[in-house]
Motif scaffolding. Structure first.
Motif, PDB file in Angstrom:
ATOM      1  N   PHE A 121       1.419 -21.226  -4.732  1.00 13.29           N
ATOM      2  CA  PHE A 121       2.421 -20.543  -4.137  1.00 13.29           C
ATOM      3  C   PHE A 121       3.335 -19.453  -5.031  1.00 13.29           C
ATOM      4  O   PHE A 121       2.812 -19.346  -6.123  1.00 13.29           O
ATOM      5  CB  PHE A 121       3.630 -21.430  -3.503  1.00 13.29           C
ATOM      6  N   ARG A 122       3.687 -18.263  -4.440  1.00 12.90           N
ATOM      7  CA  ARG A 122       4.449 -17.451  -5.120  1.00 12.90           C
ATOM      8  C   ARG A 122       5.735 -17.576  -5.114  1.00 12.90           C
ATOM      9  O   ARG A 122       6.384 -17.705  -3.973  1.00 12.90           O
ATOM     10  CB  ARG A 122       3.904 -16.146  -4.601  1.00 12.90           C
ATOM     11  N   ASP A 123       6.445 -17.659  -6.158  1.00 12.75           N
ATOM     12  CA  ASP A 123       7.999 -17.464  -6.161  1.00 12.75           C
ATOM     13  C   ASP A 123       8.330 -15.850  -6.620  1.00 12.75           C
ATOM     14  O   ASP A 123       7.706 -15.454  -7.469  1.00 12.75           O
ATOM     15  CB  ASP A 123       8.632 -18.411  -7.158  1.00 12.75           C
TER      16      ASP A 123
ATOM     17  N   VAL B 166       2.617 -16.411  -9.400  1.00 15.77           N
ATOM     18  CA  VAL B 166       2.011 -17.553  -8.667  1.00 15.77           C
ATOM     19  C   VAL B 166       1.848 -18.731  -9.571  1.00 15.77           C
ATOM     20  O   VAL B 166       1.639 -18.626 -10.821  1.00 15.77           O
ATOM     21  CB  VAL B 166       0.663 -16.999  -8.115  1.00 15.77           C
ATOM     22  N   THR B 167       1.735 -19.677  -8.817  1.00 12.58           N
ATOM     23  CA  THR B 167       2.127 -21.031  -9.612  1.00 12.58           C
ATOM     24  C   THR B 167       1.049 -22.181  -8.686  1.00 12.58           C
ATOM     25  O   THR B 167       0.933 -22.185  -7.518  1.00 12.58           O
ATOM     26  CB  THR B 167       3.251 -21.683  -9.639  1.00 12.58           C
ATOM     27  N   LYS B 168       0.299 -22.471  -9.566  1.00 10.17           N
ATOM     28  CA  LYS B 168      -0.584 -23.962  -9.049  1.00 10.17           C
ATOM     29  C   LYS B 168      -0.082 -25.075  -9.484  1.00 10.17           C
ATOM     30  O   LYS B 168       0.502 -25.365 -10.607  1.00 10.17           O
ATOM     31  CB  LYS B 168      -2.120 -23.812  -9.769  1.00 10.17           C
ATOM     32  N   ARG B 169       0.317 -25.914  -8.610  1.00  8.42           N
ATOM     33  CA  ARG B 169       1.106 -27.109  -8.759  1.00  8.42           C
ATOM     34  C   ARG B 169       0.340 -28.440  -8.173  1.00  8.42           C
ATOM     35  O   ARG B 169      -0.274 -28.595  -7.382  1.00  8.42           O
ATOM     36  CB  ARG B 169       2.318 -27.055  -8.020  1.00  8.42           C
TER      37      ARG B 169
ATOM     38  N   ASP C 297      12.947 -23.127  -9.936  1.00  6.64           N
ATOM     39  CA  ASP C 297      12.290 -23.812  -9.616  1.00  6.64           C
ATOM     40  C   ASP C 297      12.731 -24.495 -10.784  1.00  6.64           C
ATOM     41  O   ASP C 297      11.510 -24.346 -11.197  1.00  6.64           O
ATOM     42  CB  ASP C 297      12.156 -22.885 -10.589  1.00  6.64           C
ATOM     43  N   SER C 298      14.033 -24.307 -10.974  1.00  9.58           N
ATOM     44  CA  SER C 298      13.905 -24.605 -11.248  1.00  9.58           C
ATOM     45  C   SER C 298      13.791 -24.085 -10.841  1.00  9.58           C
ATOM     46  O   SER C 298      13.977 -24.863 -11.514  1.00  9.58           O
ATOM     47  CB  SER C 298      13.990 -24.959 -11.157  1.00  9.58           C
ATOM     48  N   SER C 299      12.962 -24.850 -12.359  1.00 13.36           N
ATOM     49  CA  SER C 299      12.947 -24.878 -12.370  1.00 13.36           C
ATOM     50  C   SER C 299      13.616 -24.263 -12.360  1.00 13.36           C
ATOM     51  O   SER C 299      12.783 -24.348 -12.066  1.00 13.36           O
ATOM     52  CB  SER C 299      13.077 -24.988 -13.039  1.00 13.36           C
ATOM     53  N   LEU C 300      14.371 -23.824 -11.946  1.00 12.74           N
ATOM     54  CA  LEU C 300      13.867 -22.565 -11.373  1.00 12.74           C
ATOM     55  C   LEU C 300      12.894 -23.035 -10.626  1.00 12.74           C
ATOM     56  O   LEU C 300      12.072 -22.586 -10.783  1.00 12.74           O
ATOM     57  CB  LEU C 300      13.886 -21.707 -12.532  1.00 12.74           C
ATOM     58  N   GLY C 301      12.278 -24.423 -11.007  1.00 11.12           N
ATOM     59  CA  GLY C 301      11.227 -24.995 -10.400  1.00 11.12           C
ATOM     60  C   GLY C 301       9.848 -24.260 -10.422  1.00 11.12           C
ATOM     61  O   GLY C 301       9.825 -23.270 -10.523  1.00 11.12           O
TER      62      GLY C 301
ATOM     63  N   HIS D  40      23.214 -18.991 -12.004  1.00 10.57           N
ATOM     64  CA  HIS D  40      22.844 -19.016 -10.636  1.00 10.57           C
ATOM     65  C   HIS D  40      21.482 -18.467 -10.508  1.00 10.57           C
ATOM     66  O   HIS D  40      21.229 -17.285 -11.151  1.00 10.57           O
ATOM     67  CB  HIS D  40      23.712 -18.470  -9.572  1.00 10.57           C
ATOM     68  N   TRP D  41      20.617 -19.117  -9.723  1.00  9.76           N
ATOM     69  CA  TRP D  41      19.323 -18.548  -9.541  1.00  9.76           C
ATOM     70  C   TRP D  41      18.757 -18.516  -8.161  1.00  9.76           C
ATOM     71  O   TRP D  41      18.420 -19.482  -7.504  1.00  9.76           O
ATOM     72  CB  TRP D  41      18.166 -19.501 -10.588  1.00  9.76           C
ATOM     73  N   LEU D  42      18.345 -17.473  -8.077  1.00  8.15           N
ATOM     74  CA  LEU D  42      18.063 -17.072  -6.315  1.00  8.15           C
ATOM     75  C   LEU D  42      16.524 -16.723  -6.382  1.00  8.15           C
ATOM     76  O   LEU D  42      15.889 -15.880  -7.017  1.00  8.15           O
ATOM     77  CB  LEU D  42      18.859 -15.810  -5.813  1.00  8.15           C
ATOM     78  N   ARG D  43      15.863 -17.602  -5.510  1.00  3.98           N
ATOM     79  CA  ARG D  43      14.536 -17.703  -5.298  1.00  3.98           C
ATOM     80  C   ARG D  43      13.847 -17.577  -3.918  1.00  3.98           C
ATOM     81  O   ARG D  43      14.694 -18.135  -3.144  1.00  3.98           O
ATOM     82  CB  ARG D  43      14.025 -18.540  -6.014  1.00  3.98           C
ATOM     83  N   GLN D  44      13.071 -16.640  -3.664  1.00  3.24           N
ATOM     84  CA  GLN D  44      12.225 -16.922  -2.395  1.00  3.24           C
ATOM     85  C   GLN D  44      10.932 -17.582  -2.655  1.00  3.24           C
ATOM     86  O   GLN D  44      10.129 -16.716  -3.394  1.00  3.24           O
ATOM     87  CB  GLN D  44      12.050 -15.389  -1.556  1.00  3.24           C
ATOM     88  N   ARG D  45      10.683 -18.578  -2.131  1.00  5.06           N
ATOM     89  CA  ARG D  45       9.236 -19.070  -2.195  1.00  5.06           C
ATOM     90  C   ARG D  45       8.486 -18.955  -1.096  1.00  5.06           C
ATOM     91  O   ARG D  45       8.595 -18.947  -0.019  1.00  5.06           O
ATOM     92  CB  ARG D  45       9.398 -20.579  -2.560  1.00  5.06           C
ATOM     93  N   GLU D  46       7.293 -18.392  -1.254  1.00  5.97           N
ATOM     94  CA  GLU D  46       6.432 -18.128  -0.144  1.00  5.97           C
ATOM     95  C   GLU D  46       6.296 -19.264   0.500  1.00  5.97           C
ATOM     96  O   GLU D  46       5.809 -20.390   0.129  1.00  5.97           O
ATOM     97  CB  GLU D  46       5.044 -17.673  -0.829  1.00  5.97           C
TER      98      GLU D  46
END
Length: 230
Positions: A35-37, A122-125, A226-230, A52-58
Motif C-alpha cells: 500500500f501507499r501512505d 509504498v510499504t510491503k507488509r 502508521d504509526s507508526s505512523l504505522g 499529530h500525524w495525518l495520513r491517507q492510506r491507499e
C-alpha cells in the motif's frame, strides 16, 4: 477531542528469523499487502510538532493519530486514532487554530488549513496476529506488522488496540512479553518509517522536528498509528 481507538505499540528491528519465531509462538499470518501512505502537514510541520500525524492510506482513507495520555514510559508509544472524517476535521481545526466553514471531508479542508503532502511511500507488509499462551480465548489478539518501505527501511511493530485508558497497562505488559519472546532487547526502539523518510529525503524538516523535540518514537505508520505512523 473526539473519542477514538487507543493504539499502544512498540516498534523494533525485525531479523531474518522473526516470521519463523512468530510461527513457533502460534502466530497466524493474516495477509501480505502492499500500500501507499501519504502524510500531510503545514509548511512548518505544525501537526507533527504537536505530535499529530495525518495520513491517507491507499484504499483505507484518512487517519489522524493524536497523542495519548503521557503516562507511557520506555520504548512504547500510545496514540488515539481518529478515522471518522468529521472528527479528524474538528481535531485539525483545533490543533491548527483555524475554523473551517462547512461540513466537507478531510480533502476539502486541506487547502483552507494550509496542509500539503510532505511524504509519500509504498510499504510491503506481512500482518500477523497472535494470542499469548495462557490468555483468555476471548481476548483480542496482539498484532505484529513487519514492514519494508520502498526506500529500503524495514521495521516491525507489536500493537494492541484498546478502548479505555484503564486497559493500557495490561496491553503494555502483553506487548513487552511478546517482544521479549521475539528476542527484542528490553529497551530497543526503532524509528517509524515516516521519520526515516524525512531524515533521508527532507533533512531540513527532520532537523526542524529534532529542534522542536516533538517526537520520541513516532508513527506511520506512524501510520506509521502508521504509526507508526504505522
Amino acid at each position: 477531542m473526539a473519542q477514538g481507538v487507543i493504539e499502544v505499540e512498540r516498534k523494533f528491528v525485525p531479523g531474518p528469523g522473526t516470521e519463523e519465531r512468530l510461527q513457533e509462538l502460534g502466530g497466524t499470518l493474516e495477509h501480505r499487502v502492499t500500500f501507499r501512505d501519504s502524510y500531510y502537514d503545514t509548511r512548518e510541520l505544525s501537526l507533527m510538532q504537536a505530535d499529530h500525524w495525518l495520513r491517507q492510506r491507499e484504499g483505507s482513507g484518512w487517519e489522524l493519530k493524536c497523542p495519548g495520555a503521557a503516562d507511557v514510559s520506555g520504548p512504547h508509544t500510545k496514540y488515539v486514532e481518529l478515522t471518522a472524517e468529521p472528527a479528524i476535521v474538528a481535531q485539525l481545526s483545533e490543533v491548527l487554530g483555524k475554523e473551517v466553514l462547512g461540513a466537507g471531508g478531510v480533502a476539502a479542508v486541506l487547502g483552507p488549513l494550509g496542509l500539503q503532502e510532505v511524504a509519500s511511500f509504498v510499504t510491503k507488509r506481512s500482518a500477523w496476529k497472535l494470542v499469548l499462551s495462557g490468555a483468555d480465548e476471548e481476548e483480542p489478539p496482539l498484532r505484529v506488522d513487519l514492514d519494508t518501505a520502498d526506500f529500503g527501511y524495514a521495521v516491525g511493530e507489536v500493537e494492541a488496540l484498546v478502548h479505555e485508558e484503564a486497559e493500557v497497562t495490561a496491553a503494555l505488559e502483553k506487548i513487552h512479553s511478546l517482544s521479549s519472546m521475539l528476542g527484542v532487547p528490553a529497551q530497543e526502539s526503532a524509528p517509524a518509517k515516516l521519520i526515516v523518510y524525512l531524515q533521508r529525503f527532507r533533512p531540513q524538516d527532520y532537523q526542524r522536528l529534532l529542534k522542536a523535540n516533538s517526537f520520541r518514537e513516532k508513527p506511520q505508520g506512524t501510520e506509521d498509528p502508521d504509526s507508526s505512523l504505522g
